[in-house]
Design an enzyme around this catalytic site. Structure first.
Site, PDB file in Angstrom:
ATOM      1  N   TYR A  73      -2.236  -0.594  10.340  1.00 18.72           N
ATOM      2  CA  TYR A  73      -2.369  -0.845   8.933  1.00 18.72           C
ATOM      3  C   TYR A  73      -0.857  -0.394   8.581  1.00 18.72           C
ATOM      4  O   TYR A  73      -0.060  -0.968   7.918  1.00 18.72           O
ATOM      5  CB  TYR A  73      -3.442  -0.132   8.187  1.00 18.72           C
ATOM      6  CG  TYR A  73      -3.609  -0.572   6.947  1.00 18.72           C
ATOM      7  CD1 TYR A  73      -4.161  -1.584   6.326  1.00 18.72           C
ATOM      8  CD2 TYR A  73      -3.075   0.568   5.855  1.00 18.72           C
ATOM      9  CE1 TYR A  73      -4.175  -1.896   5.055  1.00 18.72           C
ATOM     10  CE2 TYR A  73      -3.348   0.240   4.520  1.00 18.72           C
ATOM     11  CZ  TYR A  73      -4.025  -0.931   4.227  1.00 18.72           C
ATOM     12  OH  TYR A  73      -3.957  -1.121   2.691  1.00 18.72           O
ATOM     13  N   SER A  85       0.550  -1.254  -0.009  1.00 19.69           N
ATOM     14  CA  SER A  85       0.050  -0.007  -0.087  1.00 19.69           C
ATOM     15  C   SER A  85       0.879   1.353  -0.204  1.00 19.69           C
ATOM     16  O   SER A  85       1.959   1.066   0.559  1.00 19.69           O
ATOM     17  CB  SER A  85      -0.986  -0.215   1.357  1.00 19.69           C
ATOM     18  OG  SER A  85      -1.676   1.227   1.418  1.00 19.69           O
ATOM     19  N   LYS A 119       2.080  -2.553   6.889  1.00 15.18           N
ATOM     20  CA  LYS A 119       2.330  -2.216   5.351  1.00 15.18           C
ATOM     21  C   LYS A 119       3.650  -1.858   5.281  1.00 15.18           C
ATOM     22  O   LYS A 119       4.178  -2.287   4.205  1.00 15.18           O
ATOM     23  CB  LYS A 119       1.307  -1.544   4.859  1.00 15.18           C
ATOM     24  CG  LYS A 119      -0.133  -1.895   4.787  1.00 15.18           C
ATOM     25  CD  LYS A 119      -0.125  -3.038   3.932  1.00 15.18           C
ATOM     26  CE  LYS A 119      -1.651  -3.586   3.488  1.00 15.18           C
ATOM     27  NZ  LYS A 119      -1.709  -4.663   2.497  1.00 15.18           N
TER      28      LYS A 119
HETATM   29  N1  LIG Z   1      -8.733  -0.141  -1.253  1.00 19.96           N
HETATM   30  C1  LIG Z   1      -7.579   0.822  -1.234  1.00 19.96           C
HETATM   31  O1  LIG Z   1      -7.623   1.842  -1.117  1.00 19.96           O
HETATM   32  C2  LIG Z   1      -6.386   0.000  -0.988  1.00 19.96           C
HETATM   33  C3  LIG Z   1      -5.350   0.655  -1.213  1.00 19.96           C
HETATM   34  C4  LIG Z   1      -3.824   0.350  -0.783  1.00 19.96           C
HETATM   35  C5  LIG Z   1      -3.754  -0.789  -0.623  1.00 19.96           C
HETATM   36  N2  LIG Z   1      -5.043  -1.613  -0.465  1.00 19.96           N
HETATM   37  C6  LIG Z   1      -4.517  -3.319  -0.384  1.00 19.96           C
HETATM   38  O2  LIG Z   1      -5.158  -3.998  -1.442  1.00 19.96           O
HETATM   39  C7  LIG Z   1      -5.605  -5.256  -1.229  1.00 19.96           C
HETATM   40  C8  LIG Z   1      -6.786  -5.657  -1.527  1.00 19.96           C
HETATM   41  O3  LIG Z   1      -7.659  -4.890  -0.923  1.00 19.96           O
HETATM   42  P1  LIG Z   1      -8.975  -4.419  -1.453  1.00 19.96           P
HETATM   43  O4  LIG Z   1      -8.932  -2.752  -1.420  1.00 19.96           O
HETATM   44  O5  LIG Z   1      -9.526  -4.921  -2.767  1.00 19.96           O
HETATM   45  O6  LIG Z   1      -9.910  -4.812  -0.404  1.00 19.96           O
HETATM   46  P2  LIG Z   1     -11.199  -5.730  -0.159  1.00 19.96           P
HETATM   47  O7  LIG Z   1     -11.502  -5.899   1.193  1.00 19.96           O
HETATM   48  O8  LIG Z   1     -12.176  -5.489  -1.282  1.00 19.96           O
HETATM   49  O9  LIG Z   1     -10.423  -7.038  -0.600  1.00 19.96           O
HETATM   50  C9  LIG Z   1      -9.680  -7.755   0.468  1.00 19.96           C
HETATM   51  C10 LIG Z   1      -9.723  -9.336   0.363  1.00 19.96           C
HETATM   52  O10 LIG Z   1      -8.783  -9.988   1.116  1.00 19.96           O
HETATM   53  C11 LIG Z   1      -9.735 -11.034   1.593  1.00 19.96           C
HETATM   54  N3  LIG Z   1      -9.229 -11.441   2.836  1.00 19.96           N
HETATM   55  C12 LIG Z   1      -9.236 -10.714   4.043  1.00 19.96           C
HETATM   56  N4  LIG Z   1      -8.451 -11.471   5.248  1.00 19.96           N
HETATM   57  C13 LIG Z   1      -8.352 -12.868   4.467  1.00 19.96           C
HETATM   58  C14 LIG Z   1      -7.747 -13.852   5.166  1.00 19.96           C
HETATM   59  N5  LIG Z   1      -7.324 -14.070   6.289  1.00 19.96           N
HETATM   60  N6  LIG Z   1      -7.465 -15.019   4.153  1.00 19.96           N
HETATM   61  C15 LIG Z   1      -8.031 -14.960   2.800  1.00 19.96           C
HETATM   62  N7  LIG Z   1      -8.498 -13.917   2.188  1.00 19.96           N
HETATM   63  C16 LIG Z   1      -8.729 -12.914   3.184  1.00 19.96           C
HETATM   64  C17 LIG Z   1     -11.261 -10.476   1.801  1.00 19.96           C
HETATM   65  O11 LIG Z   1     -12.156 -11.501   1.980  1.00 19.96           O
HETATM   66  C18 LIG Z   1     -11.496  -9.663   0.580  1.00 19.96           C
HETATM   67  O12 LIG Z   1     -11.917 -10.426  -0.454  1.00 19.96           O
HETATM   68  C19 LIG Z   1      -5.156  -5.419   0.449  1.00 19.96           C
HETATM   69  O13 LIG Z   1      -3.944  -5.814   0.914  1.00 19.96           O
HETATM   70  C20 LIG Z   1      -5.311  -3.744   0.838  1.00 19.96           C
HETATM   71  O14 LIG Z   1      -4.305  -3.581   2.107  1.00 19.96           O
HETATM   72  C21 LIG Z   1      -5.934  -1.620  -0.723  1.00 19.96           C
END
Ligand SMILES: NC(=O)c1ccc[n+]([C@@H]2O[C@H](COP(=O)([O-])OP(=O)(O)OC[C@H]3O[C@@H](n4cnc5c(N)ncnc54)[C@H](O)[C@@H]3O)[C@@H](O)[C@H]2O)c1
Length: 263
Positions: free
Chosen positions: A151, A138, A155
């Site tokens: 977080y 992230s 991260k």
């Molecule tokens: N959305 C944002 O703004 C953003 C920004 C930077 C980084 N990220 C990162 O991107 C990645 C994806 O997040 P997203 O935004 O698509 O969110 P999201 O919540 O839509 O997706 C996260 C997925 O991870 C799964 N998950 C959580 N815990 C789990 C576990 N223990 N075992 C298996 N699966 C598990 C959830 O069920 C979900 O489908 C994450 O690592 C998040 O930190 C997101």
């Protein structure tokens, strides 16, 4: 790396960024896309949408034996894993007072799961002299997630681990990218914005909130160039540079933004 005829595994593939990667990898010609998630129904829905090259697996990335089984089953079925995307992640929206259980969960999902999946997938990659690890970290791993201490800390650790892996294994053919988006329009950010969390509002005020497909575009470009840092928001490179050159000035600027949003 391009995706043609590649075997890819994506954790956290049931929604958001992971689902966008699954769809895009199939469009780019992947031979197989394994959509793995805690959310079994969500993973199945994404796999059905992606089509015949995809299949869904339910797993909890915090359970090392389940991650080992995912890797072993995929290698048995398709002969290899070319690209492992450690993408599952969790936010807490809590500060120093986050419960120890939340600190623990953030550590286990955001960092330790990357250790476990890499341990499982690396022997096959080293034996073939090639493989690719895409670790979703992230912008919070380069900067700070305002309002979310677990977080931010985990991260940063995920970026540190990815860099360590890149330095240690690149000369043996294993390439590593750290995907570091800022705001992405997924349930994770949408829930924070709906609840009015300061952190989500800071993200929305700091740059564009991208559709997950735009993150997939950046991943395809970053993998093609085999670039370590994949930044779907180019401004993050400038923020990181300013933070490195002048940490106190950077922090003062962020505090000013927080005061403006949360007087
Ligand atoms: N959305 C944002 O703004 C953003 C920004 C930077 C980084 N990220 C990162 O991107 C990645 C994806 O997040 P997203 O935004 O698509 O969110 P999201 O919540 O839509 O997706 C996260 C997925 O991870 C799964 N998950 C959580 N815990 C789990 C576990 N223990 N075992 C298996 N699966 C598990 C959830 O069920 C979900 O489908 C994450 O690592 C998040 O930190 C997101």
């Amino acid at each position: 790396m391009n995706l043609t005829d590649r075997v890819a595994v994506i954790t956290g593939g049931a929604g958001g960024i992971g689902a966008a990667l699954a769809r895009r990898f199939a469009v780019e010609g992947a031979a197989a896309v394994v959509v793995a998630d805690l959310d079994a129904a969500g993973a199945r829905a994404v796999a059905e949408d992606v089509g015949a090259v995809a299949h869904a697996v339910q797993l909890d990335v915090t359970a090392e034996e389940q991650v080992r089984a995912l890797v072993a089953d995929t290698e048995r079925r398709y002969g290899r894993i070319d690209l492992f995307c450690a993408n599952a992640g969790v936010a807490t929206e809590a500060g120093l007072d986050a419960a120890d259980a939340d600190w623990e969960r953030a550590w286990r999902v955001n960092v330790l799961a990357h250790v476990h999946s890499t341990r499982a997938v690396l022997p096959g990659m080293l034996a073939r002299g090639q493989g690719y690890l895409l670790h979703t970290c992230s912008a919070a791993g380069l900067l700070t997630a305002v309002g979310d201490a677990p977080y931010t800390a985990t991260k940063h650790a995920a970026v540190g681990l990815a860099e360590w892996l890149a330095i240690t294994y690149r000369d043996q053919g294993v390439r590593v990218s750290a995907l570091c988006p800022q705001g992405v329009d997924t349930p994770m950010l949408a829930e924070g914005l709906a609840a009015g969390h300061l952190g989500a509002r800071v993200i929305a005020a700091s740059g564009a909130v991208l559709h997950p497909d735009r993150v997939a575009d950046a991943v395809i470009a970053g993998l093609a160039e085999e670039r370590f840092l994949i930044l779907p928001h180019p401004e993050v490179a400038n923020y990181a540079r300013r933070r490195a050159e002048d940490p106190d000035g950077w922090q003062a600027g962020l505090r000013k933004l927080i005061r403006r949003l949360h007087p």
